[in-house]
Write an enzyme that holds these catalytic residues in place. Structure first.
Site, PDB file in Angstrom:
ATOM      1  N   LYS A   1       0.824  -1.220   0.000  1.00  0.00           N
ATOM      2  CA  LYS A   1       0.000   0.000   0.000  1.00  0.00           C
ATOM      3  C   LYS A   1       0.859   1.271   0.000  1.00  0.00           C
ATOM      4  CE  LYS A   1      -3.595  -0.331  -0.370  1.00  0.00           C
ATOM      5  NZ  LYS A   1      -4.306  -0.640  -1.650  1.00  0.00           N
TER       6      LYS A   1
ATOM      7  N   GLY B   1       2.529   2.127  -3.025  1.00  0.00           N
ATOM      8  CA  GLY B   1       2.540   2.585  -4.409  1.00  0.00           C
ATOM      9  C   GLY B   1       3.364   1.692  -5.316  1.00  0.00           C
ATOM     10  N   THR B   2       3.568   0.450  -4.885  1.00  0.00           N
ATOM     11  CA  THR B   2       4.415  -0.459  -5.657  1.00  0.00           C
ATOM     12  C   THR B   2       3.801  -0.819  -7.011  1.00  0.00           C
ATOM     13  OG1 THR B   2       3.463  -2.382  -4.527  1.00  0.00           O
ATOM     14  CG2 THR B   2       5.476  -1.437  -3.591  1.00  0.00           C
TER      15      THR B   2
ATOM     16  N   SER C   1      -4.830   2.847   4.722  1.00  0.00           N
ATOM     17  CA  SER C   1      -5.068   2.297   3.397  1.00  0.00           C
ATOM     18  C   SER C   1      -5.078   0.770   3.439  1.00  0.00           C
ATOM     19  CB  SER C   1      -3.983   2.788   2.435  1.00  0.00           C
ATOM     20  OG  SER C   1      -4.182   2.282   1.139  1.00  0.00           O
TER      21      SER C   1
ATOM     22  N   ARG D   1       5.682   5.278   2.351  1.00  0.00           N
ATOM     23  CA  ARG D   1       4.587   6.249   2.479  1.00  0.00           C
ATOM     24  C   ARG D   1       4.376   6.520   3.953  1.00  0.00           C
ATOM     25  NH1 ARG D   1      -1.415   4.343   0.475  1.00  0.00           N
ATOM     26  NH2 ARG D   1      -2.531   6.352   0.621  1.00  0.00           N
TER      27      ARG D   1
ATOM     28  N   GLY E   1      -7.120   3.680  -4.930  1.00  0.00           N
ATOM     29  CA  GLY E   1      -7.812   4.957  -4.759  1.00  0.00           C
ATOM     30  C   GLY E   1      -9.140   4.844  -4.043  1.00  0.00           C
ATOM     31  N   ARG E   2      -9.326   3.814  -3.222  1.00  0.00           N
ATOM     32  CA  ARG E   2     -10.573   3.695  -2.468  1.00  0.00           C
ATOM     33  C   ARG E   2     -10.669   4.818  -1.434  1.00  0.00           C
ATOM     34  NH1 ARG E   2      -8.663  -1.680  -1.793  1.00  0.00           N
ATOM     35  NH2 ARG E   2      -9.727  -3.234  -3.089  1.00  0.00           N
ATOM     36  N   PRO E   3     -11.860   5.344  -1.192  1.00  0.00           N
ATOM     37  CA  PRO E   3     -12.015   6.350  -0.123  1.00  0.00           C
ATOM     38  C   PRO E   3     -11.796   5.707   1.243  1.00  0.00           C
ATOM     39  CG  PRO E   3     -14.168   5.722  -1.039  1.00  0.00           C
ATOM     40  CD  PRO E   3     -13.126   5.091  -1.919  1.00  0.00           C
TER      41      PRO E   3
END
EC number: 2.8.2.-
Length: 377
Positions: A134, A136-137, A223, A215, A341-343
């Protein structure tokens, strides 16, 4: 009487002379016949057909035809420079130059087997994206695949954490074929937090380049929780999982979503086997705000020409992260799937602050070890 005997001997000699001449002529005729036959068989088939298009059936035709059917299709050399200069095909296909592409089509027609499957060789990865989950891989890997000199295994092989017992040869056979000058890559984010992974990767190759996408550990934990919640709607609240006790506010480090964010602890394990120079730490935040800038650093680290630039990206306002512009020949741009990109769910600010306080000393230690300040505090 004597003269009669002479005449008989003379006639017998004439008969024998004629017989020997005939026998000699037969031998000469036979010799020339086989010479001519041998010459015909040694003549190239296409030329021979032009000279004698109506020749009758010959068993040597069948023999030559069988040999031609068994002969493997010709392979054609590639010019790796055409790949590096950007004249090759799309990254997901095996790159060939113009002559190689024509040869591929011809060989495919003759043998029925795509030649792209036979070009290049399978190699162990020279670079691995080892973490973090989570962070950005997936985005990084998809961006890298734009580069013509990068060939990457699409899925996560999980070799060094789950399937190590299958052996290195099994792992190598998973990799895509690469040409000279191309880099083989894979990504499995769980490697970074797997205790055995550093020594296992070093056993394969201690010169492997390692990329870690990091991150803000608090945002990353949320996330991570959001992803798990989408698969298991009955999951307890984030607060109940993150805190051992709501009254004391102690953080539960046994929860994987929290434990992954202890970047310094995990990096220390890797530094026992690999020097810091073999690591690149990519900012997950900058990968969103400035994808071309971060990709420039990645390309430099891998020793690649800077091919990926601003022209490849646009920002998707709906998803909240960059997408790749529409590639040539495609009807729409390439964005990551619905799972990205889930809320995030609403989480009490006090819980988030407790997490920030908890991570602060680990973050500072990570800044020291990596030589980069990511500004999460």
């Amino acid at each position: 009487m004597g003269c009669g005997g002479c005449r008989i001997r003379f006639n017998l000699w004439k008969v024998l002379s004629k017989a020997s001449v005939c026998f000699t002529m037969v031998l000469i005729f036979t010799y020339f016949f086989y010479c001519l036959t041998g010459f015909c068989d040694s003549t190239p088939r296409a030329l021979f057909k032009q000279q004698a298009p109506h020749r009758g059936y010959d068993i040597s035709d069948d023999r030559r035809r069988m040999l031609e059917d068994l002969r493997p299709s010709p392979r054609f050399p590639l010019d790796a420079r055409s790949v590096r200069n950007g004249t090759a095909a799309a990254p997901r296909a095996q790159q060939v130059d113009a002559e190689g592409q024509r040869s591929k089509n011809e060989s495919t027609q003759s043998s029925g087997i795509p030649v792209s499957n036979t070009f290049g060789s399978k190699r162990f990865p020279q670079a691995i994206i080892i973490g973090v989950k989570k962070g950005g891989t997936r985005a990084l890997l998809e961006f890298l695949r734009i580069h013509p000199d990068v060939r990457a295994f699409g899925a996560e092989p999980h070799f060094f954490d789950r399937f190590y017992d299958k052996g290195l040869e099994w792992y190598r056979n998973l990799m895509p074929r690469t040409l000279d000058g191309q880099i083989t890559m894979e990504k499995t984010p769980s490697y970074f937090v797997t205790k055995e992974a550093p020594s296992r990767v070093c056993t394969m190759n201690c010169q492997t380049k390692l990329i870690v996408v990091v991150r803000d550990p608090v945002t990353r934990a949320v996330s991570d929780y959001t992803q798990t919640l989408s698969k298991n709607p009955g999951l307890p609240s984030f607060q109940s999982l993150a805190l051992k006790n709501a009254t004391t506010g102690l953080i539960d480090t046994s929860w994987s979503a929290v434990r992954i964010g202890l970047y310094a602890k995990h990096l220390e394990s890797w530094l026992q086997y690999f020097p810091l120079s073999q690591f690149l730490f990519v900012s997950g935040e900058r990968l969103v705000s400035d994808p071309a800038g971060e990709m420039g650093r990645v390309q430099d680290f891998l020793g690649l020409k800077r091919v990926i630039s601003d022209k490849h990206f646009y920002f998707n306002q709906t998803k909240g992260f960059p997408c790749l512009k529409k590639p040539e020949g495609s009807s729409r741009p390439r964005c990551l799937g619905k799972s990205k990109g889930r809320p995030h769910p609403d989480i009490h600010s006090e819980v988030l602050q407790r997490l920030r306080d908890f991570y602060r000393p680990f973050n500072h230690r990570f800044y020291q070890l990596s030589g980069q300040d990511f500004g999460w505090d």
